[in-house]
Design an enzyme around this catalytic site. Structure first.
Site, PDB file in Angstrom:
ATOM      1  N   LYS A 206      -9.297  27.680  29.908  1.00 17.93           N
ATOM      2  CA  LYS A 206      -9.127  26.977  28.636  1.00 17.93           C
ATOM      3  C   LYS A 206     -10.455  26.678  27.953  1.00 17.93           C
ATOM      4  CE  LYS A 206      -4.425  25.387  28.885  1.00 17.93           C
ATOM      5  NZ  LYS A 206      -3.475  24.272  28.999  1.00 17.93           N
ATOM      6  N   ARG A 240      -1.472  25.789  37.297  1.00 22.24           N
ATOM      7  CA  ARG A 240      -1.004  26.953  36.529  1.00 22.24           C
ATOM      8  C   ARG A 240      -2.225  27.806  36.204  1.00 22.24           C
ATOM      9  NH1 ARG A 240      -0.367  28.280  31.140  1.00 22.24           N
ATOM     10  NH2 ARG A 240       1.444  29.542  30.659  1.00 22.24           N
TER      11      ARG A 240
HETATM   12  C1  8Y7 Z   1       0.005  25.086  29.584  1.00 16.24           C
HETATM   13  C2  8Y7 Z   1       1.314  25.563  29.563  1.00 16.24           C
HETATM   14  C3  8Y7 Z   1       0.057  26.786  28.260  1.00 16.24           C
HETATM   15  C4  8Y7 Z   1      -0.287  23.932  30.382  1.00 16.24           C
HETATM   16  C5  8Y7 Z   1       2.034  23.951  31.001  1.00 16.24           C
HETATM   17  C6  8Y7 Z   1      -2.685  28.564  28.253  1.00 16.24           C
HETATM   18  C7  8Y7 Z   1       2.496  27.414  28.392  1.00 16.24           C
HETATM   19  C8  8Y7 Z   1      -2.103  28.022  27.026  1.00 16.24           C
HETATM   20  N1  8Y7 Z   1      -0.775  25.860  28.778  1.00 16.24           N
HETATM   21  N2  8Y7 Z   1       2.317  25.016  30.267  1.00 16.24           N
HETATM   22  N3  8Y7 Z   1       1.335  26.628  28.717  1.00 16.24           N
HETATM   23  N4  8Y7 Z   1       0.775  23.416  31.073  1.00 16.24           N
HETATM   24  N5  8Y7 Z   1       2.999  23.359  31.714  1.00 16.24           N
HETATM   25  O1  8Y7 Z   1      -3.919  28.409  28.396  1.00 16.24           O
HETATM   26  O2  8Y7 Z   1      -1.386  23.397  30.445  1.00 16.24           O
HETATM   27  O3  8Y7 Z   1      -2.027  29.185  29.076  1.00 16.24           O
HETATM   28  S1  8Y7 Z   1      -0.334  28.023  27.090  1.00 16.24           S
END
Ligand code: 8Y7
Length: 260
Positions: A206, A240
């Protein structure tokens, strides 16, 4: 307990760090399978980019993107999380065998999503976001970001419990980068246990890593690993990540040094 790894499988033409990598559903399924083999506990399939400024995706297009991949992974025995804000996409993915719903709007975007989640036996990830993906990074503003994110997550947990979802199926997520400045992100990262539990942290590749180090989006693996280890130290239940094998290695070495 080490955090479980959620592998990120974007099936969008425009996702910010790996956009367009999987030309076909079959290739995306292969990539998800490799994540599971590398140690991902679950693979998060998303067909709507939620990066800052991203445009919404129509329902039919989102279903066309995600369903062949969800079905292909379930078929091969890979646990699947569906990353969506749309109740119909949740419902179809759950019917196809997905066992987790990851909604960056914490089931607020679609009025039908609470009922879909309650009718399932899936684990639900409730993420905090200030604003919408289109506008969230324009002027993030909080008096006390930790207290406000905590209050939002408590409220969403209460709404889910009231809708009939047992609390042990709900996972909290501070939503790193979703309507947050660097200072907001750091305040949350330093105070993760104050947000309740279980927690999921999504910080892989990020912008905060770029803001702290100058690294561009293709060079953020070291910072991403540092954040995964931080999540482990803070007791997060899930991380994640894009780079599953690398994160597994970092967490295993960290765990050997931090038994119990
Ligand atoms: C997150 C996310 C994204 C996160 C959860 C990326 C879909 C941007 N970020 N879902 N999604 N938490 N739960 O960097 O921080 O993947 S999208």
């Amino acid at each position: 307990m080490l955090p479980k790894i959620m592998g990120i499988l974007n099936v969008t033409p425009d996702s910010f760090s790996d956009g367009g990598r999987h030309a076909t559903a079959a290739e995306a399924v292969e990539a998800g399978l490799r994540m599971a083999e590398a140690g991902a506990a679950i693979v998060d399939v998303g067909g709507e980019s939620t990066r800052p400024g991203a445009a919404p995706v129509p329902l039919g297009e989102e279903l066309r993107r995600v369903m062949p991949v969800v079905e292909g992974l379930v078929c091969r025995g890979v646990p699947v999380s569906i990353d969506t804000r749309k109740a119909r996409v949740m419902a179809e993915a759950l019917a196809a065998g997905a066992t987790m719903v990851n909604d960056v709007s914490a089931l607020t975007h679609d009025p039908d999503s609470l009922a879909v989640a309650a009718a399932s036996s899936a684990t639900i990830v409730l993420m905090h976001m200030q604003g919408t993906p289109e506008t969230m990074q324009q002027a993030p503003d909080y008096a006390d970001v930790v207290a406000e994110v905590r209050a939002f997550l408590d409220g969403r947990v209460a709404a889910c419990v009231a809708a009939g979802i047992p609390e042990d199926r709900l996972v909290r997520d501070p939503g790193i980068g979703f309507g947050k400045t660097l200072e907001h992100n750091l305040a949350l990262l330093r105070n993760l246990p104050a947000l309740g539990s279980p927690l999921l942290l999504g910080a892989s590749r990020k912008a905060l890593i770029g803001r702290l180090t100058g690294a561009d989006v293709h060079s953020r693996l070291p910072g991403s690993l540092a954040l995964a280890l931080h999540a482990a130290r803070m007791g997060c239940a899930y991380v994640r990540v894009h780079d599953v094998a690398e994160t597994v290695q970092a967490l295993r070495v960290w765990a050997a040094c931090n038994p119990g």
